[in-house]
Every structure is written in structure tokens, then in C-alpha cells.
Design a protein around this motif. Structure first.
Motif, PDB file in Angstrom:
ATOM      1  N   ALA A   1       0.840  -1.209   0.000  1.00 45.15           N
ATOM      2  CA  ALA A   1       0.000   0.000   0.000  1.00 45.15           C
ATOM      3  C   ALA A   1       0.872   1.255   0.000  1.00 45.15           C
ATOM      4  CB  ALA A   1      -0.934  -0.008   1.206  1.00 45.15           C
ATOM      5  N   ALA A   2       1.935   1.216   0.800  1.00 41.77           N
ATOM      6  CA  ALA A   2       2.850   2.368   0.862  1.00 41.77           C
ATOM      7  C   ALA A   2       3.436   2.648  -0.520  1.00 41.77           C
ATOM      8  CB  ALA A   2       3.960   2.100   1.869  1.00 41.77           C
ATOM      9  N   ALA A   3       3.969   1.608  -1.154  1.00 37.33           N
ATOM     10  CA  ALA A   3       4.621   1.793  -2.458  1.00 37.33           C
ATOM     11  C   ALA A   3       3.640   2.309  -3.507  1.00 37.33           C
ATOM     12  CB  ALA A   3       5.246   0.471  -2.914  1.00 37.33           C
TER      13      ALA A   3
ATOM     14  N   GLU B   1       6.843  -3.271  -9.620  1.00 35.30           N
ATOM     15  CA  GLU B   1       5.474  -3.075 -10.133  1.00 35.30           C
ATOM     16  C   GLU B   1       5.047  -1.614 -10.079  1.00 35.30           C
ATOM     17  OE1 GLU B   1       3.140  -5.662  -7.643  1.00 35.30           O
ATOM     18  OE2 GLU B   1       4.141  -7.443  -8.462  1.00 35.30           O
ATOM     19  N   ASN B   2       5.579  -0.890  -9.111  1.00 37.12           N
ATOM     20  CA  ASN B   2       5.203   0.515  -8.942  1.00 37.12           C
ATOM     21  C   ASN B   2       6.206   1.488  -9.564  1.00 37.12           C
ATOM     22  OD1 ASN B   2       2.662   0.633  -7.134  1.00 37.12           O
ATOM     23  ND2 ASN B   2       3.946  -0.919  -6.139  1.00 37.12           N
ATOM     24  N   GLY B   3       7.222   0.940 -10.254  1.00 43.83           N
ATOM     25  CA  GLY B   3       8.210   1.789 -10.919  1.00 43.83           C
ATOM     26  C   GLY B   3       9.071   2.575  -9.961  1.00 43.83           C
ATOM     27  N   LEU B   4       9.301   2.024  -8.767  1.00 45.08           N
ATOM     28  CA  LEU B   4      10.088   2.717  -7.743  1.00 45.08           C
ATOM     29  C   LEU B   4      11.472   2.093  -7.588  1.00 45.08           C
ATOM     30  CD1 LEU B   4       7.386   3.003  -4.906  1.00 45.08           C
ATOM     31  CD2 LEU B   4       8.156   4.858  -6.414  1.00 45.08           C
ATOM     32  N   SER B   5      12.467   2.940  -7.329  1.00 48.18           N
ATOM     33  CA  SER B   5      13.804   2.454  -6.959  1.00 48.18           C
ATOM     34  C   SER B   5      13.893   2.415  -5.443  1.00 48.18           C
ATOM     35  CB  SER B   5      14.893   3.425  -7.444  1.00 48.18           C
ATOM     36  OG  SER B   5      14.758   3.708  -8.786  1.00 48.18           O
TER      37      SER B   5
END
Length: 268
Positions: A19-21, A62-66
Motif C-alpha cells: 500500500a505504501a509503495a 510493479e510501482n516503478g520505484l527504486s
């Protein structure tokens, strides 16, 4: 130069990492600092990080985060050794800690610097960096004490995590203090605050742009000095009463403010 913006997942401490991501990504951020803070928020659980590894990597992807960093806070070896190993395996380049000790106690300052030097050697063996920030009330709390640590630890695996809110509350102007330490800054925690009292205030007033810190001046000093590491919004104090919408608003508002400043400064 393109500075990456992120959020420390401690803001979403009442919610799981998925949820955070998702909401960090929806707010526009490039990355996340995953919290591994015992007793506060352990999205990265250092006692079972191997079990979590694939799931955490999948969620970020999945969320495109590093993964920009992890915050362990503690200087204890039993926390940091698994943190360094987890960081190396998961792909987290920086582990952030506080300095510990008490303000104004010389032996505490020496002990803190010795512990940082020792733990930096361990971090280097895993190929990750250890960063410390000046912290209100701790042994390293302002620019002079930060400089003491910088002078004592020459390793390229050691860096400063420069948090303007702590420097502000130590009675300095963060935008004026930054150039003195910028040569060793590898990570920036950022939030706003009203006044120079001990606590950072409610989460709404920690949103960038709500307080009294000259964050534009701070970002300008950062960009003028050639900094190109992560800038991570770290807002503490979320409670079970704060909804997912409320914490997401703080994240999104801070992103909009910082992104606008950094675009104006040609750093994004």
C-alpha cells in the motif's frame, strides 16, 4: 543532473509495504526509503529479510520505484550487519542511522564517531554506504559535530545524511549550513517544521512548504554545490488515526513542492 525524489515508508507505518509503495508512486516519486526502524516501522524486517526479498523487489518494480535507501536508525551492530547484507542483496545502496549519544557529552561524541567508523568498514565489505545525520539532542547534532565525524572517517562508504529540520532545530539556518558538509553528503532527509522546538510537529506541518525552513534556499545550495543523490521526504509521527488518504496527501504535497523547486533549479 537529475535528483531523485523519494519518501521514507515510515510515513505509511500503519499500512503494509504494498500500500505504501502504491501511494508513493501515485504521488509522483521516483523511489522509496524502506523503514527498518525497530519499534516504529519495519517494512523491512531484518530478522526475516530473506523471506521478504522477492516480494519487496516485486512491489518496488510493479510501482516503478527504486530503492533509494533504508533507515535502520540504530548504530547497534546486531541491527546493522543484517541491514548491510539485506541492502546488498535487495539492491539498496544506502543505510541511514542516527548518531546516538547525548548532546554536549564529549565522550558520547567520540564513542559515536568510533562506532560509525567501525560500522562503515562493515558496510564497505557489503558494498553499501552508511550515512549518519545530525539529530536534535544526540552527540552529533549540528554542523561542528558533523564536521568532527567527517574529519575522522575518510572512507568513501561513509556519508552524511543532511536533514535540514534537525539543523534548523539546532539553531542554524540549513541553507547556510549545507555547503560546509556537502562534499560528503550522500543522502538528504527532508521535511519542514514550524519553530525551533524539539519535536518536528504534527505530520501535516512536516509537509514541505508548510513550515518555516527556507527549503528553496536549501535546495538551491544543494544544486549549486553539485549534489545529485537522493532527496527523501521523512515525516514521522503518523498514528492509527491517520487514514491512508491523510498520509498520502502529506507525501503528494511534499512531492509537488520539492519537484517544482528542483525543476526551477534545472535539477529535475
Amino acid at each position: 543532473m537529475a535528483i531523485k525524489l523519494g519518501v521514507n515508508s515510515v510515513l505509511f507505518k500503519q499500512f503494509d509495504f504494498a500500500a505504501a509503495a502504491r501511494h508513493i508512486a501515485l504521488s509522483g516519486y521516483d523511489g522509496v526509503e524502506i523503514a527498518a526502524i525497530q519499534g516504529m516501522c519495519e517494512h523491512l524486517d531484518l530478522s526475516r529479510w530473506r523471506e521478504q526479498k522477492n516480494e519487496l523487489q516485486s512491489i518496488a518494480q510493479e510501482n516503478g520505484l527504486s530503492f533509494l535507501s533504508a533507515e535502520v536508525a540504530s548504530l547497534k551492530e546486531e541491527r546493522l550487519l543484517p541491514a548491510f547484507e539485506a541492502a546488498a542483496e535487495i539492491g539498496i545502496p544506502i543505510v541511514n542511522v542516527g548518531p546516538g549519544g547525548k548532546l554536549g557529552v564529549e565522550e558520547d561524541l567520540r564513542a559515536s564517531i568510533e562506532a560509525l567508523a567501525r560500522m562503515t568498514e562493515k558496510a564497505a565489505s557489503f558494498g553499501v554506504a552508511l550515512c549518519v545525520k545530525a539529530h536534535v539532542g544526540n552527540a552529533i547534532y549540528n554542523t561542528p559535530t558533523t564536521l568532527r565525524a567527517m574529519e575522522a572517517i575518510s572512507s568513501e562508504h561513509f556519508g552524511i545524511d543532511m536533514d535540514p529540520s534537525h539543523i534548523h532545530r539546532a539553531g542554524e539556518n540549513a541553507e547556510e549550513a549545507l555547503p560546509a558538509v556537502l562534499s560528503r553528503v550522500k543522502h538528504i532527509h527532508i521535511r519542514d517544521c514550524k519553530g525551533r522546538e524539539q519535536g518536528p510537529g504534527p505530520i501535516e506541518l512536516q509537509a514541505c512548504g508548510r513550515g518555516e525552513i527556507d527549503l528553496f534556499g536549501y535546495c538551491r545550495a544543494m544544486v549549486d554545490g553539485g549534489y545529485d543523490g537522493p532527496v527523501v521526504v521523512e515525516v514521522i509521527g503518523a498514528t492509527p488515526e491517520h487514514s491512508l488518504a491523510q498520509v498520502s496527501v502529506v507525501a503528494a504535497e511534499s512531492y509537488g513542492y520539492l519537484n517544482a523547486i528542483l525543476k526551477k533549479l534545472n535539477a529535475r
